[in-house]
Design an enzyme around this catalytic site. Structure first.
Site, mmCIF file in Angstrom:
data_model
loop_
_atom_site.group_PDB
_atom_site.id
_atom_site.type_symbol
_atom_site.label_atom_id
_atom_site.label_comp_id
_atom_site.label_asym_id
_atom_site.label_seq_id
_atom_site.Cartn_x
_atom_site.Cartn_y
_atom_site.Cartn_z
ATOM 1 N N SER A 237 31.697 37.731 20.949
ATOM 2 C CA SER A 237 30.798 36.605 21.218
ATOM 3 C C SER A 237 29.532 37.084 21.901
ATOM 4 O O SER A 237 28.512 36.404 21.852
ATOM 5 C CB SER A 237 31.462 35.597 22.158
ATOM 6 O OG SER A 237 32.673 35.162 21.652
ATOM 7 N N HIS B 157 31.326 36.376 13.362
ATOM 8 C CA HIS B 157 31.574 35.517 14.521
ATOM 9 C C HIS B 157 32.042 34.137 14.079
ATOM 10 O O HIS B 157 31.298 33.402 13.432
ATOM 11 C CB HIS B 157 30.287 35.420 15.357
ATOM 12 C CG HIS B 157 30.483 34.701 16.647
ATOM 13 N ND1 HIS B 157 29.682 33.662 17.052
ATOM 14 C CD2 HIS B 157 31.405 34.858 17.626
ATOM 15 C CE1 HIS B 157 30.113 33.231 18.225
ATOM 16 N NE2 HIS B 157 31.144 33.930 18.594
ATOM 17 N N GLU C 146 29.024 33.330 11.725
ATOM 18 C CA GLU C 146 27.753 34.052 11.807
ATOM 19 C C GLU C 146 28.005 35.505 11.419
ATOM 20 O O GLU C 146 28.872 36.158 11.993
ATOM 21 C CB GLU C 146 27.191 33.956 13.225
ATOM 22 C CG GLU C 146 26.753 32.541 13.553
ATOM 23 C CD GLU C 146 26.420 32.335 15.027
ATOM 24 O OE1 GLU C 146 25.475 31.609 15.329
ATOM 25 O OE2 GLU C 146 27.125 32.898 15.888
ATOM 26 N N ASN D 156 25.708 29.883 19.733
ATOM 27 C CA ASN D 156 25.983 29.892 21.174
ATOM 28 C C ASN D 156 24.715 29.740 21.995
ATOM 29 O O ASN D 156 24.728 29.146 23.071
ATOM 30 C CB ASN D 156 26.709 31.172 21.577
ATOM 31 C CG ASN D 156 28.195 30.900 21.769
ATOM 32 O OD1 ASN D 156 28.601 29.743 21.881
ATOM 33 N ND2 ASN D 156 28.979 31.948 21.803
HETATM 34 N N1 LIG Z 1 37.642 31.489 22.147
HETATM 35 C C1 LIG Z 1 36.514 31.240 21.489
HETATM 36 O O1 LIG Z 1 36.037 30.115 21.427
HETATM 37 C C2 LIG Z 1 35.805 32.363 20.771
HETATM 38 C C3 LIG Z 1 34.877 32.051 19.763
HETATM 39 C C4 LIG Z 1 34.276 33.088 19.040
HETATM 40 C C5 LIG Z 1 34.583 34.400 19.349
HETATM 41 N N2 LIG Z 1 35.468 34.675 20.354
HETATM 42 C C6 LIG Z 1 35.774 36.095 20.596
HETATM 43 O O2 LIG Z 1 37.012 36.387 19.972
HETATM 44 C C7 LIG Z 1 37.677 37.427 20.697
HETATM 45 C C8 LIG Z 1 39.083 36.975 21.055
HETATM 46 O O3 LIG Z 1 38.991 35.796 21.822
HETATM 47 P P1 LIG Z 1 40.225 34.796 21.984
HETATM 48 O O4 LIG Z 1 39.629 33.505 22.430
HETATM 49 O O5 LIG Z 1 41.084 34.838 20.759
HETATM 50 O O6 LIG Z 1 40.999 35.473 23.197
HETATM 51 P P2 LIG Z 1 42.554 35.394 23.541
HETATM 52 O O7 LIG Z 1 42.669 35.815 24.942
HETATM 53 O O8 LIG Z 1 43.153 34.111 23.087
HETATM 54 O O9 LIG Z 1 43.158 36.526 22.589
HETATM 55 C C9 LIG Z 1 42.913 37.893 22.737
HETATM 56 C C10 LIG Z 1 44.131 38.613 22.178
HETATM 57 O O10 LIG Z 1 43.837 40.007 22.122
HETATM 58 C C11 LIG Z 1 44.950 40.706 22.643
HETATM 59 N N3 LIG Z 1 44.428 41.943 23.214
HETATM 60 C C12 LIG Z 1 43.728 42.070 24.365
HETATM 61 N N4 LIG Z 1 43.398 43.372 24.549
HETATM 62 C C13 LIG Z 1 43.907 44.032 23.491
HETATM 63 C C14 LIG Z 1 43.908 45.394 23.107
HETATM 64 N N5 LIG Z 1 43.351 46.315 23.872
HETATM 65 N N6 LIG Z 1 44.489 45.717 21.929
HETATM 66 C C15 LIG Z 1 45.077 44.772 21.160
HETATM 67 N N7 LIG Z 1 45.138 43.460 21.472
HETATM 68 C C16 LIG Z 1 44.546 43.122 22.622
HETATM 69 C C17 LIG Z 1 45.586 39.789 23.681
HETATM 70 O O11 LIG Z 1 46.943 40.120 23.875
HETATM 71 C C18 LIG Z 1 45.388 38.426 23.039
HETATM 72 O O12 LIG Z 1 46.468 38.108 22.202
HETATM 73 C C19 LIG Z 1 36.779 37.741 21.888
HETATM 74 O O13 LIG Z 1 35.943 38.814 21.559
HETATM 75 C C20 LIG Z 1 35.969 36.466 22.063
HETATM 76 O O14 LIG Z 1 34.744 36.686 22.701
HETATM 77 C C21 LIG Z 1 36.100 33.702 21.058
#
Ligand SMILES: NC(=O)c1ccc[n+]([C@@H]2O[C@H](COP(=O)([O-])OP(=O)(O)OC[C@H]3O[C@@H](n4cnc5c(N)ncnc54)[C@H](O)[C@@H]3O)[C@@H](O)[C@H]2O)c1
Length: 311
Positions: A116, A137, A149, A188
């Site tokens: 993000s 994204h 995106e 965003n």
């Molecule tokens: N939540 C949102 O609205 C949103 C929207 C767009 C993008 N994102 C991006 O998506 C990505 C994930 O976000 P999320 O909301 O799913 O987070 P989340 O915390 O729900 O999930 C992250 C997952 O990654 C795993 N993880 C963490 N470190 C790890 C590693 N080193 N190796 C393997 N697995 C690992 C965790 O166990 C968890 O299951 C981030 O980069 C976030 O910025 C989030």
């Protein structure tokens, strides 16, 4: 809808990883999700199934096109046509995940990140094929919000962006391709610009937080779901728009601080719906699920409306 594309690997089975996997598998893509811990495998599998079933219930996917995703722990045998990482927003961890992704894709396979906020140029350091690396994204809930995106780093080949945009369309998403890597991408930045003004309005005592939400849901958001802000201004008339812009722009918040209201909420321990208390007050048990159901129903209706308009 049943899309044709090679195998796709999703690294990370969190909120976004399961949503991305659900969308891909609902569109018939062979999808593998890689998680770290054995105890995460079953919950990840269940969450993806729940999301896919929900898509089918909402008529946002047909049961015939669904190809159930596979969840693997620790290792995933390649090659993949595309590997997208969606793990925690942490530069060193993401670099490791991207190196793993690169080792698991075919020679012309795409490596993508769902970051993000991290710069693609920094994430690409250490990759041996940066021309095949891109930002992809998604928006939460990933299986339902149409926008993705697509962004290139400094060395991404235009063809990589085109392939990722084409896949996005094939799985029912609406991609925009950014002309350059830009913090916060497009959506965003728009969202946070609106939030900065929303906090300012509340902090200045003009209205309450619920009023802001109503103004967006019943006003701006309702209109923007049909036509975007520029089309809205074309409809309003650019002469009117120019006059209002000259009056209002100097008065809008230009704060660069995290808003006091948000800082206070955090200091008091509020984490939002997941913890039962947020900016709008308390959420009794079950309230978050009810709100999500309403949001998903509206999102599915809007997506259906757009699909019909395109036919
Ligand atoms: N939540 C949102 O609205 C949103 C929207 C767009 C993008 N994102 C991006 O998506 C990505 C994930 O976000 P999320 O909301 O799913 O987070 P989340 O915390 O729900 O999930 C992250 C997952 O990654 C795993 N993880 C963490 N470190 C790890 C590693 N080193 N190796 C393997 N697995 C690992 C965790 O166990 C968890 O299951 C981030 O980069 C976030 O910025 C989030």
């Amino acid at each position: 809808m049943s899309a044709h594309f090679g195998r796709v690997l999703v690294i990370g089975g969190g909120a976004m990883g399961t949503g991305i996997a659900a969308r891909l598998s609902a569109a018939g893509i062979e999808t593998v999700v890689l998680v770290r811990r054995p105890e995460a495998a079953a919950t990840t599998r269940d969450e993806i199934s729940r999301r896919v079933e929900h898509l089918v219930e909402l008529d946002a996917a047909s049961p015939e096109s669904v190809r159930a995703a596979t969840v693997l722990v620790g290792e995933a045998p390649g090659p993949f046509a595309l590997a997208v990482e969606s793990i925690a927003e942490d530069m060193p961890a993401k670099r490791l995940a991207l190196a793993l992704a690169e080792s698991l894709v075919s020679d012309d396979g795409i490596v993508a990140t769902n970051t993000s906020s991290l710069r693609l140029a920094d994430l690409a350091e250490g990759l041996t094929r940066p021309e095949l690396f891109a930002g992809w994204h998604w928006f939460n809930p990933a299986e339902l919000v149409p926008l993705v995106e697509v962004t290139g780093g400094p060395r991404t080949a235009p063809e990589t962006l085109e392939r990722l945009a084409a896949l996005s369309r094939a799985v029912g998403k609406e991609p925009i391709t950014l002309r350059r890597d830009h913090a916060g991408f497009v959506a965003n930045r728009l969202q946070y610009a609106l939030l900065r003004e929303a906090y300012a309005l509340v902090e200045e005592g003009v209205c309450g937080v619920a009023d802001v939400d109503r103004a967006v849901v019943a006003g701006l958001g309702a209109r923007w779901a049909a036509i975007g802000p520029f089309a809205s201004m074309d409809a309003a008339g650019l002469d009117v728009h120019e006059a209002v812009a000259a009056q209002l722009f100097p008065q809008l918040s230009r704060s660069t601080e995290v808003p006091a209201l948000l800082r206070e909420a955090r200091r008091s321990g509020a984490t939002g719906m997941k913890g039962g208390r947020g900016l709008l007050g308390d959420y009794p048990p079950g309230a978050a699920r009810e709100i999500a159901t309403r949001r998903d129903t509206v999102l599915a209706l809007l997506a259906e409306d757009r699909r019909e308009a395109e036919q």
